[in-house]
Motif scaffolding. Sequence first.
Motif, mmCIF file in Angstrom:
data_model
loop_
_atom_site.group_PDB
_atom_site.id
_atom_site.type_symbol
_atom_site.label_atom_id
_atom_site.label_comp_id
_atom_site.label_asym_id
_atom_site.label_seq_id
_atom_site.Cartn_x
_atom_site.Cartn_y
_atom_site.Cartn_z
ATOM 1 N N PHE A 66 -1.416 -3.905 -1.693
ATOM 2 C CA PHE A 66 -1.600 -3.298 -3.020
ATOM 3 C C PHE A 66 -2.023 -4.340 -4.050
ATOM 4 C CE2 PHE A 66 0.935 0.351 -1.458
ATOM 5 C CZ PHE A 66 0.146 1.380 -1.945
ATOM 6 N N ASN A 109 -5.613 -4.044 -6.026
ATOM 7 C CA ASN A 109 -5.616 -3.805 -7.474
ATOM 8 C C ASN A 109 -6.299 -4.940 -8.231
ATOM 9 O OD1 ASN A 109 -4.277 -1.326 -7.342
ATOM 10 N ND2 ASN A 109 -2.266 -2.300 -7.325
ATOM 11 N N ASP A 138 -6.753 3.268 -3.077
ATOM 12 C CA ASP A 138 -5.333 2.922 -2.957
ATOM 13 C C ASP A 138 -4.541 3.992 -2.209
ATOM 14 O OD1 ASP A 138 -5.553 4.852 -4.875
ATOM 15 O OD2 ASP A 138 -4.329 3.816 -6.376
#
Length: 360
Positions: free
Chosen positions: A185, A189, A275
């Motif tokens: 993650f 991001n 995501d």
Amino acid sequence: MKKQYSQLKAMLAITIASLRAILRSPSTVVFSLGFPIIFILVFGSIGENGFSMNVGVSPASDTLNPVYNGLKSMKGITIYHLSDSALNADLKSAAITAIIDIHKSDNAPYDIKLKSSDVVRPQDLQVLKSILNAIIIQSDTSYHIAKLNPDVAIVQAREFREIDRILPGMLGFSLLGTGVFSVAFLFFNLRNQLVLKRFFATPVSRSAIILGEGLSRILFQLLSVIIIIVFGYLFFQFSFVNGVVTFIDMMLICFLACIVFMGAGFIVSSIARTDNVIPVYSNIFVFPQFLLSGTFFSISVFPVWLQQICKYLPLTCFNNAMRVVSYEGASIWSTWKDVSILLLWGVLIYVVAVKVFRWE
């Protein structure tokens, strides 16, 4: 004179900033600390007073006889077919009640010998004797089919508590889950929000970015490991056979595992296009290992063909090495086989990570 830009200071600044972000993330803290501590509370509080009728059968035993077939068909009894060393290790940890050796004899067609340990409850051993005698009588009331040797070989073993098995598994649970999900993650991001692109406008090198972010995760994970170990030691008397030496060996294995598992996170962050698919890709690597690597129960409960696959999984190698070091008091060098497999996984994972990693 123009002052040279310090990549070390830049890396440390990234590390500190990233570590602060980790500590502010409730999901990361809960997954790293909350879940393992909950599992320790649950599993550490059960099993101490339960009756276990797991028995091992010596590899040299004759399994083509009525006694073995009768024992195998009984409900509530689990039979383990492992190597002599694995059976003896399970015997010393009270994972099995006894090792049964069935072989042909001059006095009766089959002679049955038992080997147990001093940490096995005497009543459990007596129940096993009664079961074997009942099977013999049922097979042949004249006792001609087999004879149970009344003398049981007892091996010396250290007291084993359920926490000694559960806590190393919970450390693996924390390191694998957080190592893969948090890194996946994070870099997704950073790339998606153009943070990495902004980094490129600064003198910070790409290696410093990777090292800074990675170091922050390693520090957080090792801190989590220390908290989990201290929690198990204070509340459930988790064993340190060699004291500080055992603790240091455990931390070294955790450090290695943390680096290996983070590599899988780099791969996921690079191949994920949104995501939403990160949990899916991560769980392809993570979830099977939670079930198949001896985290919650021994892999010996699986079929033999599946055990051969399980023992080469990276989390299995971590769990095995940690339990040998923490419970048996062995040095990290004695776990060279599991550590070597873990290192090979690390090399393979990072070769793939380097091939697929994307900065933009």
